[in-house]
Enzyme design. Sequence first.
Site, PDB file in Angstrom:
ATOM      1  N   PHE A 103       0.926  -1.174   0.161  1.00 19.95           N
ATOM      2  CA  PHE A 103       0.016   0.046  -0.166  1.00 19.95           C
ATOM      3  C   PHE A 103       0.907   1.290   0.032  1.00 19.95           C
ATOM      4  O   PHE A 103       2.128   1.077   0.268  1.00 19.95           O
ATOM      5  CB  PHE A 103      -0.813  -0.016   1.285  1.00 19.95           C
ATOM      6  CG  PHE A 103      -2.357  -0.098   0.998  1.00 19.95           C
ATOM      7  CD1 PHE A 103      -2.938  -1.120   0.060  1.00 19.95           C
ATOM      8  CD2 PHE A 103      -3.264   0.816   1.427  1.00 19.95           C
ATOM      9  CE1 PHE A 103      -4.203  -1.215  -0.291  1.00 19.95           C
ATOM     10  CE2 PHE A 103      -4.623   0.755   1.196  1.00 19.95           C
ATOM     11  CZ  PHE A 103      -5.076  -0.113   0.294  1.00 19.95           C
TER      12      PHE A 103
ATOM     13  N   GLN B 293      -7.758  14.818   4.328  1.00 21.68           N
ATOM     14  CA  GLN B 293      -7.188  13.966   3.223  1.00 21.68           C
ATOM     15  C   GLN B 293      -8.110  13.879   1.934  1.00 21.68           C
ATOM     16  O   GLN B 293      -9.319  13.587   2.201  1.00 21.68           O
ATOM     17  CB  GLN B 293      -7.270  12.509   3.685  1.00 21.68           C
ATOM     18  CG  GLN B 293      -6.385  11.686   2.609  1.00 21.68           C
ATOM     19  CD  GLN B 293      -6.094  10.203   3.169  1.00 21.68           C
ATOM     20  OE1 GLN B 293      -6.464   9.312   3.715  1.00 21.68           O
ATOM     21  NE2 GLN B 293      -4.539  10.297   3.355  1.00 21.68           N
TER      22      GLN B 293
ATOM     23  N   HIS C  63      -8.392  11.642  -1.260  1.00 19.35           N
ATOM     24  CA  HIS C  63      -8.044  10.390  -1.879  1.00 19.35           C
ATOM     25  C   HIS C  63      -7.687  10.665  -3.330  1.00 19.35           C
ATOM     26  O   HIS C  63      -8.587  11.158  -3.996  1.00 19.35           O
ATOM     27  CB  HIS C  63      -9.071   9.143  -1.601  1.00 19.35           C
ATOM     28  CG  HIS C  63      -8.553   7.794  -1.843  1.00 19.35           C
ATOM     29  ND1 HIS C  63      -8.266   7.632  -3.159  1.00 19.35           N
ATOM     30  CD2 HIS C  63      -8.339   7.011  -1.173  1.00 19.35           C
ATOM     31  CE1 HIS C  63      -7.810   6.275  -3.026  1.00 19.35           C
ATOM     32  NE2 HIS C  63      -7.762   5.844  -1.661  1.00 19.35           N
TER      33      HIS C  63
ATOM     34  N   LEU D  34     -15.399   5.840  -4.021  1.00 19.89           N
ATOM     35  CA  LEU D  34     -13.730   5.439  -4.072  1.00 19.89           C
ATOM     36  C   LEU D  34     -13.162   4.204  -4.913  1.00 19.89           C
ATOM     37  O   LEU D  34     -14.023   3.155  -4.942  1.00 19.89           O
ATOM     38  CB  LEU D  34     -13.472   5.114  -2.409  1.00 19.89           C
ATOM     39  CG  LEU D  34     -12.398   4.700  -2.018  1.00 19.89           C
ATOM     40  CD1 LEU D  34     -11.156   5.548  -2.044  1.00 19.89           C
ATOM     41  CD2 LEU D  34     -12.350   3.944  -0.573  1.00 19.89           C
TER      42      LEU D  34
ATOM     43  N   GLU E  76      -6.983   2.185  -2.846  1.00 17.32           N
ATOM     44  CA  GLU E  76      -5.560   2.220  -3.222  1.00 17.32           C
ATOM     45  C   GLU E  76      -5.036   1.023  -3.602  1.00 17.32           C
ATOM     46  O   GLU E  76      -3.988   0.643  -4.061  1.00 17.32           O
ATOM     47  CB  GLU E  76      -4.901   2.803  -1.895  1.00 17.32           C
ATOM     48  CG  GLU E  76      -3.493   3.065  -1.937  1.00 17.32           C
ATOM     49  CD  GLU E  76      -3.070   3.833  -1.004  1.00 17.32           C
ATOM     50  OE1 GLU E  76      -3.657   5.127  -0.667  1.00 17.32           O
ATOM     51  OE2 GLU E  76      -2.122   3.388  -0.154  1.00 17.32           O
TER      52      GLU E  76
ATOM     53  N   ARG F 212      -0.685   9.320  -0.174  1.00 19.66           N
ATOM     54  CA  ARG F 212      -1.843   9.741  -0.697  1.00 19.66           C
ATOM     55  C   ARG F 212      -1.896  11.355  -1.095  1.00 19.66           C
ATOM     56  O   ARG F 212      -2.557  11.899  -2.018  1.00 19.66           O
ATOM     57  CB  ARG F 212      -3.240   9.619   0.077  1.00 19.66           C
ATOM     58  CG  ARG F 212      -3.569   8.171   0.161  1.00 19.66           C
ATOM     59  CD  ARG F 212      -4.707   7.879   1.181  1.00 19.66           C
ATOM     60  NE  ARG F 212      -4.822   6.613   1.043  1.00 19.66           N
ATOM     61  CZ  ARG F 212      -5.941   5.974   1.326  1.00 19.66           C
ATOM     62  NH1 ARG F 212      -6.639   6.582   1.973  1.00 19.66           N
ATOM     63  NH2 ARG F 212      -6.252   4.616   1.265  1.00 19.66           N
TER      64      ARG F 212
ATOM     65  N   HIS G  11     -11.878  12.534   1.386  1.00 19.96           N
ATOM     66  CA  HIS G  11     -11.924  11.127   1.736  1.00 19.96           C
ATOM     67  C   HIS G  11     -11.932  10.828   3.388  1.00 19.96           C
ATOM     68  O   HIS G  11     -12.623  10.132   3.827  1.00 19.96           O
ATOM     69  CB  HIS G  11     -10.705  10.410   1.074  1.00 19.96           C
ATOM     70  CG  HIS G  11     -10.628   9.052   1.544  1.00 19.96           C
ATOM     71  ND1 HIS G  11     -11.618   8.116   1.155  1.00 19.96           N
ATOM     72  CD2 HIS G  11      -9.800   8.112   2.150  1.00 19.96           C
ATOM     73  CE1 HIS G  11     -11.618   6.653   1.575  1.00 19.96           C
ATOM     74  NE2 HIS G  11     -10.535   6.822   2.162  1.00 19.96           N
TER      75      HIS G  11
ATOM     76  N   ARG H 269      -2.863  10.543   6.511  1.00 18.77           N
ATOM     77  CA  ARG H 269      -3.152   9.145   6.791  1.00 18.77           C
ATOM     78  C   ARG H 269      -2.764   8.161   5.839  1.00 18.77           C
ATOM     79  O   ARG H 269      -2.806   8.335   4.711  1.00 18.77           O
ATOM     80  CB  ARG H 269      -4.259   8.930   7.264  1.00 18.77           C
ATOM     81  CG  ARG H 269      -4.944   7.485   7.582  1.00 18.77           C
ATOM     82  CD  ARG H 269      -6.218   7.285   7.852  1.00 18.77           C
ATOM     83  NE  ARG H 269      -7.216   7.458   6.719  1.00 18.77           N
ATOM     84  CZ  ARG H 269      -7.441   6.583   5.769  1.00 18.77           C
ATOM     85  NH1 ARG H 269      -6.888   5.354   6.043  1.00 18.77           N
ATOM     86  NH2 ARG H 269      -8.445   6.777   4.880  1.00 18.77           N
TER      87      ARG H 269
END
Lengths: 293, 609
Positions: B113, B233, B235, B245, B248, B281, B346, B381
């Site tokens: 990730f 955040q 995304h 969404l 990721e 991100r 997000h 995050r």
Amino acid sequence: MSTQRQQPETESEADSAETETAQERRLDEKRRRAEERERERVEAEERIAADAERYHLKVFRYDPEVEGKQEPRFDDFHVPYEPGMTVLDALIYARDQFDASLTFRHSCRQAICGSDALFVNGRQRLGCQTQLSDLDQPVRIEPLPHQEVVKDLVVDMEHFYDQMEAVEPYFQTTDRPDGELEEQRQSRENREKIKKSTRCIWCGACMSSCNIAAGDNQYLGPAAINKAYRFAMDEREGEDMKQRRLEIVEEEHGVWRCQTQFSCTTVCPKDIPLTEHIQELKREAVKSNLKFW
Amino acid sequence: MYEYDVIVVGAGGAGLRAAIAAQEAGADVAMVTKLHPVRSHTGAAEGGINAALRDGDDWELHAYDTMKGSDYLADAPAAEALTQESPKEAIQLEHWGMAFSREDDGTVSQRPFGGLSFPRTTYAGAETGHHLLHTLYEQVVKRGIEVFDEWYVLNLAVTDEDDPDERTCHGVVAYETATGNVEAFRARDGVILATGGLGQVYDHTTNAVANTGDGVAMAYRAGVPAEDMEMIQFHPTTLPSTGVLISEGVRGEGGILYNDEGERFMFEHGYAKNDGELASRDVVARAELTEVNEGRGIEDEYVHLDMRHLGEERIVDRLENILHLAADFEGVDGLEEPMPVKPGQHYAMGGIETNEYGQTCVDGLYAVGECACASVHGANRLGGNALPELTVFGKRAGTHAAGGETEDPEIPVGKTDDAEPGDVETPVELGEPWTSEAVADGGATAETGEAVVERALERERERVNRLLERDEGTQHAEIRAAVQHTMTENVNVFREEEALKEALVDIHAARQRYRDVYVADPSSTYNTDLIQTIETRNLLDIAEMITVGALAREEFRGAHWRKQYQERRDDEWLKHTMVSWNDGRPELWYKPVVLDGENQTYEPKERSY
């Protein structure tokens, strides 16, 4: 037509010329008005043409608290269309722009919270997952059939939740690994087998579409049986627990009530093969009973 | 009046885990939630759960990645609690039957990730949150924990001492959606807020419609500071038309981002020369918008995310849900064509200030999950860190509230001697008190908890009646749309001083319009108009906190980009932005970041990927 005039030579001629001028003015005014009316007509036509871009919704309304809405009825809403617009988008538009009291459940708007299952043009669908462009007009939006209507498009889900909970919908095993960091292993094949059953979002579309559930209030229904399938087929729970689960779904209002009409499978927004799962549990139940005979 | 030891508000992942822990520690627990638990937004989480489970990985590496990812605005004791306890929590979920994706040997799978130095993201397809939510709810059902579903919590019942640090929370007041009844819930030991995100303050968001920041706004008005609210955040991969969404996980499995010229811009334009699409991100979101702003976007709006080369088998095995989302919401077949994506709001990295046990400065009031700021995410995050946050801190808060065994917290809460006053020039006066009427501090000083809760109940009944009685004015939808619009226009990925000020002016105007707000629907049956009107009130405070924090923070850190300040300025800004309710007006102050961990101090370094 030519309107060229000569200079008046006599008084009477002058009079008549004046009358002619006044007439002329009136005609001019009339022409102007006609022109204006024509422009208005064209504009109105353009507006109507634009209105064709509006989607016509017929939405079920009912509210036990408000006198004018105690008798169920359908309200018409005309919602301007934008590409990609869903039934849920249209309802939100209608509520925010036309009638703040229009009531429906919704939250994630991406087909995972399961709260906006509705009866749209005669079929159970998620509002957020249904494109307006896929539907014939007027788009008829009703609450899920066979459930008690609370208000407008909101139905009472308690019975559905009770049925879900009747199948002991939680993992039970006596065979836990010793370490708190040690998995209870599951084969890829077994995970694949239960995968589709785990996708249920509790929207209630299947239960609403099921003729048997409509006639037999105690029938567990496709969603609850699918939940039982999810655990019964999970190899980690072990054979004894599987027997117990089969006994639950074999009870009087369990799997044997299913008449294989496939309506639950047809409407499931997550493509869960519900009817197949119910049939598989019937087969498993027969097999396990045979063992004892 | 209902009475329990512990009351959990909200029934998503954090709330459910807290309720289970509190019950296991011996408490009589009730959950009060405005949705039904399985409708919670945790269900929409896709990617996975970071947990250092394997040889070659350990919690210290995970903690390091988390601190670096946060741009050094996370508190080390919280980040270390998260990373130490996440493996145990992930396996606990497995023991509760969660259907994780599996390796050939039957162990749970992990994948790479963004921003992680080891592939430690445990997952269940691309629908990890759905599985986690349902697994936790199953355990709540198994334990017979009482759930009041479709009950909207209107306010907290908190005593009224001048200093918030001396206040106590005794319960909540809630509105039963089905009937319109307003009832009191007394909590003998504690109230745990687990009310989730606040994305509805923006109009392009991955968040559910229910994510209106109710918990943050309620705690704020009860005197608890909100922390790092400007850290929002965005995304990098949301569908342009809806904000849905795209996990990721797509990039984790090898998905590639292209601009309109077919360039793999993350590398070719030098945004992240080592990690490319798997940079963190904030980096990827800015890169995408820069491409669009410089004319290399597709239709001047978005970029392409391509996963076709992964092959049908792998896509269906690990990312099947993404195929459905792209098809249903964007009309794109991910097996045949690239998916259009752009950044969208997000996650709120900030929230209610808590220590690493979810405690706030108000006695008996806890907060966990996205509504809280422990703080583990700082200014950015990492993907896969939200779900372990739910379980780890949910469990810790539940145990603590129920009086279970815990250690002493290291993160201070409330105004301590370290507090540094803040100052910022705003174009309008903020937080006009007229919208604070009857929604401020939770209750008068009273001798008993019951009396505090009764007072709060009375006040909320009056508030609901007042809203219902008025029959003309402005509707919430209009005000909400105005706030969402200005936040998206002015407080987005790229932030400029003038735009931030404009947002404050617009929010001020929205507050003024809220003075005339009315509820059109007179019904006491399922009155969503009323609930949305109250939610909109909460959004006003949230929008203001985000914007004032963003205007004040004159540096570039994590997700917070400022045009005039293109550098992280540790000498001055290595501190948390705090906003406290001060008689209806937001008071800005700062507190230091805790960089000292168990075995090491996380020294700020330049962040490169």
